[in-house]
Design a protein around this motif. Structure first.
Motif, PDB file in Angstrom:
ATOM      1  N   LEU A 139      -8.499   5.236  -0.535  1.00 50.29           N
ATOM      2  CA  LEU A 139      -7.310   6.061  -0.686  1.00 50.29           C
ATOM      3  C   LEU A 139      -6.084   5.178  -0.827  1.00 50.29           C
ATOM      4  CD1 LEU A 139      -5.909   8.852  -0.636  1.00 50.29           C
ATOM      5  CD2 LEU A 139      -5.779   8.592   1.840  1.00 50.29           C
ATOM      6  N   LYS A 140      -6.034   4.159  -0.046  1.00 54.12           N
ATOM      7  CA  LYS A 140      -4.905   3.243  -0.078  1.00 54.12           C
ATOM      8  C   LYS A 140      -4.800   2.565  -1.440  1.00 54.12           C
ATOM      9  CE  LYS A 140      -3.191  -0.996   1.695  1.00 54.12           C
ATOM     10  NZ  LYS A 140      -3.664  -2.293   1.951  1.00 54.12           N
ATOM     11  N   SER A 141      -5.925   2.129  -1.931  1.00 56.19           N
ATOM     12  CA  SER A 141      -5.878   1.425  -3.214  1.00 56.19           C
ATOM     13  C   SER A 141      -5.478   2.379  -4.340  1.00 56.19           C
ATOM     14  CB  SER A 141      -7.222   0.762  -3.506  1.00 56.19           C
ATOM     15  OG  SER A 141      -8.220   1.746  -3.678  1.00 56.19           O
ATOM     16  N   LYS A 142      -5.866   3.648  -4.231  1.00 52.76           N
ATOM     17  CA  LYS A 142      -5.495   4.620  -5.258  1.00 52.76           C
ATOM     18  C   LYS A 142      -4.012   4.960  -5.182  1.00 52.76           C
ATOM     19  CE  LYS A 142      -9.981   6.865  -5.661  1.00 52.76           C
ATOM     20  NZ  LYS A 142     -10.740   8.082  -5.396  1.00 52.76           N
ATOM     21  N   VAL A 143      -3.494   5.090  -3.972  1.00 55.66           N
ATOM     22  CA  VAL A 143      -2.115   5.520  -3.780  1.00 55.66           C
ATOM     23  C   VAL A 143      -1.144   4.363  -3.928  1.00 55.66           C
ATOM     24  CG1 VAL A 143      -0.471   6.471  -2.104  1.00 55.66           C
ATOM     25  CG2 VAL A 143      -2.746   7.455  -2.307  1.00 55.66           C
ATOM     26  N   GLY A 144      -1.412   3.261  -3.267  1.00 55.96           N
ATOM     27  CA  GLY A 144      -0.435   2.191  -3.208  1.00 55.96           C
ATOM     28  C   GLY A 144      -0.773   0.986  -4.050  1.00 55.96           C
ATOM     29  N   GLY A 145      -1.737   1.040  -4.853  1.00 54.54           N
ATOM     30  CA  GLY A 145      -2.112  -0.123  -5.643  1.00 54.54           C
ATOM     31  C   GLY A 145      -3.144  -0.941  -4.899  1.00 54.54           C
ATOM     32  N   SER A 146      -3.609  -1.964  -5.558  1.00 51.66           N
ATOM     33  CA  SER A 146      -4.686  -2.729  -4.940  1.00 51.66           C
ATOM     34  C   SER A 146      -4.107  -3.848  -4.095  1.00 51.66           C
ATOM     35  CB  SER A 146      -5.616  -3.300  -6.012  1.00 51.66           C
ATOM     36  OG  SER A 146      -4.885  -4.168  -6.839  1.00 51.66           O
ATOM     37  N   LYS A 147      -4.737  -4.024  -2.981  1.00 52.21           N
ATOM     38  CA  LYS A 147      -4.383  -5.098  -2.073  1.00 52.21           C
ATOM     39  C   LYS A 147      -5.702  -5.665  -1.600  1.00 52.21           C
ATOM     40  CE  LYS A 147      -1.798  -6.084   2.112  1.00 52.21           C
ATOM     41  NZ  LYS A 147      -1.000  -5.552   3.199  1.00 52.21           N
ATOM     42  N   PRO A 148      -5.769  -6.911  -1.361  1.00 46.68           N
ATOM     43  CA  PRO A 148      -7.053  -7.463  -0.941  1.00 46.68           C
ATOM     44  C   PRO A 148      -7.546  -6.752   0.310  1.00 46.68           C
ATOM     45  CG  PRO A 148      -5.369  -9.204  -1.161  1.00 46.68           C
ATOM     46  CD  PRO A 148      -4.726  -7.922  -1.445  1.00 46.68           C
ATOM     47  N   GLY A 150      -9.815  -6.185   3.767  1.00 49.32           N
ATOM     48  CA  GLY A 150      -9.985  -7.041   4.935  1.00 49.32           C
ATOM     49  C   GLY A 150      -8.842  -6.903   5.917  1.00 49.32           C
ATOM     50  N   GLY A 151      -7.799  -6.104   5.589  1.00 45.36           N
ATOM     51  CA  GLY A 151      -6.724  -5.865   6.542  1.00 45.36           C
ATOM     52  C   GLY A 151      -7.247  -5.022   7.696  1.00 45.36           C
ATOM     53  N   ASP A 152      -6.560  -5.053   8.803  1.00 44.30           N
ATOM     54  CA  ASP A 152      -7.084  -4.258   9.910  1.00 44.30           C
ATOM     55  C   ASP A 152      -6.772  -2.783   9.704  1.00 44.30           C
ATOM     56  OD1 ASP A 152      -4.472  -3.863  10.720  1.00 44.30           O
ATOM     57  OD2 ASP A 152      -4.805  -4.499  12.785  1.00 44.30           O
ATOM     58  N   PHE A 153      -7.442  -1.969  10.458  1.00 44.39           N
ATOM     59  CA  PHE A 153      -7.386  -0.528  10.300  1.00 44.39           C
ATOM     60  C   PHE A 153      -5.966   0.009  10.460  1.00 44.39           C
ATOM     61  CE2 PHE A 153      -8.053   3.796  12.085  1.00 44.39           C
ATOM     62  CZ  PHE A 153      -8.578   4.367  10.942  1.00 44.39           C
ATOM     63  N   GLY A 154      -5.220  -0.544  11.402  1.00 47.85           N
ATOM     64  CA  GLY A 154      -3.842  -0.100  11.626  1.00 47.85           C
ATOM     65  C   GLY A 154      -2.981  -0.339  10.405  1.00 47.85           C
ATOM     66  N   GLU A 155      -3.125  -1.486   9.788  1.00 49.67           N
ATOM     67  CA  GLU A 155      -2.354  -1.779   8.569  1.00 49.67           C
ATOM     68  C   GLU A 155      -2.712  -0.799   7.473  1.00 49.67           C
ATOM     69  OE1 GLU A 155      -2.989  -5.810   7.376  1.00 49.67           O
ATOM     70  OE2 GLU A 155      -2.274  -6.621   9.274  1.00 49.67           O
ATOM     71  N   VAL A 156      -4.004  -0.489   7.337  1.00 52.76           N
ATOM     72  CA  VAL A 156      -4.464   0.437   6.305  1.00 52.76           C
ATOM     73  C   VAL A 156      -3.839   1.800   6.513  1.00 52.76           C
ATOM     74  CG1 VAL A 156      -6.490   1.620   5.374  1.00 52.76           C
ATOM     75  CG2 VAL A 156      -6.614  -0.819   5.919  1.00 52.76           C
ATOM     76  N   LEU A 157      -3.857   2.288   7.756  1.00 52.75           N
ATOM     77  CA  LEU A 157      -3.279   3.608   8.040  1.00 52.75           C
ATOM     78  C   LEU A 157      -1.782   3.618   7.767  1.00 52.75           C
ATOM     79  CD1 LEU A 157      -5.067   4.833  11.288  1.00 52.75           C
ATOM     80  CD2 LEU A 157      -5.294   5.731   8.983  1.00 52.75           C
ATOM     81  N   ASN A 158      -1.081   2.570   8.177  1.00 56.16           N
ATOM     82  CA  ASN A 158       0.365   2.497   7.931  1.00 56.16           C
ATOM     83  C   ASN A 158       0.661   2.488   6.437  1.00 56.16           C
ATOM     84  OD1 ASN A 158       1.193   2.521  10.581  1.00 56.16           O
ATOM     85  ND2 ASN A 158       1.158   0.294  10.788  1.00 56.16           N
ATOM     86  N   SER A 159      -0.131   1.734   5.680  1.00 56.79           N
ATOM     87  CA  SER A 159       0.077   1.668   4.232  1.00 56.79           C
ATOM     88  C   SER A 159      -0.157   3.021   3.596  1.00 56.79           C
ATOM     89  CB  SER A 159      -0.871   0.655   3.599  1.00 56.79           C
ATOM     90  OG  SER A 159      -0.620  -0.622   4.115  1.00 56.79           O
ATOM     91  N   ALA A 160      -1.231   3.704   4.015  1.00 60.87           N
ATOM     92  CA  ALA A 160      -1.544   5.022   3.462  1.00 60.87           C
ATOM     93  C   ALA A 160      -0.433   6.007   3.791  1.00 60.87           C
ATOM     94  CB  ALA A 160      -2.885   5.514   3.985  1.00 60.87           C
ATOM     95  N   ALA A 161       0.078   5.954   5.003  1.00 65.57           N
ATOM     96  CA  ALA A 161       1.148   6.870   5.407  1.00 65.57           C
ATOM     97  C   ALA A 161       2.407   6.593   4.594  1.00 65.57           C
ATOM     98  CB  ALA A 161       1.422   6.734   6.893  1.00 65.57           C
ATOM     99  N   ASN A 162       2.747   5.330   4.412  1.00 63.94           N
ATOM    100  CA  ASN A 162       3.936   4.971   3.640  1.00 63.94           C
ATOM    101  C   ASN A 162       3.799   5.397   2.186  1.00 63.94           C
ATOM    102  OD1 ASN A 162       5.268   3.864   5.811  1.00 63.94           O
ATOM    103  ND2 ASN A 162       4.549   1.786   5.405  1.00 63.94           N
ATOM    104  N   ALA A 163       2.591   5.181   1.638  1.00 64.94           N
ATOM    105  CA  ALA A 163       2.355   5.553   0.247  1.00 64.94           C
ATOM    106  C   ALA A 163       2.455   7.061   0.079  1.00 64.94           C
ATOM    107  CB  ALA A 163       0.986   5.054  -0.207  1.00 64.94           C
ATOM    108  N   SER A 164       1.898   7.800   1.028  1.00 62.41           N
ATOM    109  CA  SER A 164       1.938   9.252   0.963  1.00 62.41           C
ATOM    110  C   SER A 164       3.377   9.747   1.061  1.00 62.41           C
ATOM    111  CB  SER A 164       1.090   9.829   2.095  1.00 62.41           C
ATOM    112  OG  SER A 164       1.189  11.214   2.118  1.00 62.41           O
ATOM    113  N   ALA A 165       4.172   9.143   1.934  1.00 60.98           N
ATOM    114  CA  ALA A 165       5.565   9.540   2.096  1.00 60.98           C
ATOM    115  C   ALA A 165       6.347   9.234   0.823  1.00 60.98           C
ATOM    116  CB  ALA A 165       6.182   8.823   3.292  1.00 60.98           C
ATOM    117  N   THR A 166       6.089   8.087   0.224  1.00 61.55           N
ATOM    118  CA  THR A 166       6.775   7.702  -1.011  1.00 61.55           C
ATOM    119  C   THR A 166       6.437   8.672  -2.128  1.00 61.55           C
ATOM    120  OG1 THR A 166       6.646   5.401  -0.329  1.00 61.55           O
ATOM    121  CG2 THR A 166       7.115   5.810  -2.646  1.00 61.55           C
ATOM    122  N   GLU A 167       5.159   9.054  -2.197  1.00 63.39           N
ATOM    123  CA  GLU A 167       4.700   9.987  -3.229  1.00 63.39           C
ATOM    124  C   GLU A 167       5.374  11.343  -3.053  1.00 63.39           C
ATOM    125  OE1 GLU A 167       0.487  11.868  -3.662  1.00 63.39           O
ATOM    126  OE2 GLU A 167       0.438   9.849  -4.509  1.00 63.39           O
TER     127      GLU A 167
END
Length: 175
Positions: A139-148, A150-167
């Protein structure tokens, strides 16, 4: 002779009629003797009260000269009382029991913490959680672009939330 009589003397608050009846049974001589004794006892009580007041005044003067005030006395009394309490067998047994209970509780909390930590590790390593984590990364890669990955779960959730808010903000701006 009136002092050695075996007749009962009414207590404070007893029926007044009983007192009057008893006074009638005493001879004039006995009544005079009791009145004299009553006066003597009352005088002794008054004298003792005066002596006590004088002694209390003298005590207060000595304490003043020594610099002892009420607060210091209270402190001394509390300290003495506490020492008396702590020297009792009951206090010692209670203190020992509470100490043992505290040690046992501490050990129990420690083991509960270890169990909870182990359970969280088990959940994180479970296939269901790993599958969920992969879906979030997708979901993160679809919403916010690709990022390598291996990030931890907290970073993934924060990124997804930020991407969703931006959208969401972008959609509102387009309208």
């Amino acid at each position: 002779q009136g002092l050695l009589r075996s007749d009962s003397i009414p207590e404070v608050g007893e029926d007044a009629a009983a007192t009057v009846g008893m006074a009638e049974t005493l001879s004039e001589e006995e009544q005079d003797e009791l009145r004299k004794e009553l006066a003597k006892v009352e005088e002794e009580i008054q004298t003792l009260s005066q002596v006590l007041a004088a002694k209390e005044k003298h005590l207060a003067e000595i304490k003043r000269k020594l610099g002892i005030n009420s607060l210091q006395e209270l402190r001394q009394n509390i300290t003495k009382s506490w020492q008396d309490v702590t020297s009792t067998t009951a206090y010692k047994k209670t203190s020992e029991t509470l100490s043992q209970a505290g040690q046992r509780a501490s050990a129990a909390f420690s083991s509960v913490g270890s169990v909870i930590t182990k359970k969280f590790e088990d959940v994180r390593n479970s296939p269901t959680f790993k599958s969920f984590e992969e879906k979030v990364e997708n979901l993160k890669s679809k919403v916010g672009g690709s990022k390598p990955t291996g990030g931890d779960f907290g970073e993934v959730l924060n990124s997804a939330a930020n991407a969703s808010a931006t959208e969401t903000i972008a959609e509102q701006t387009e309208e």
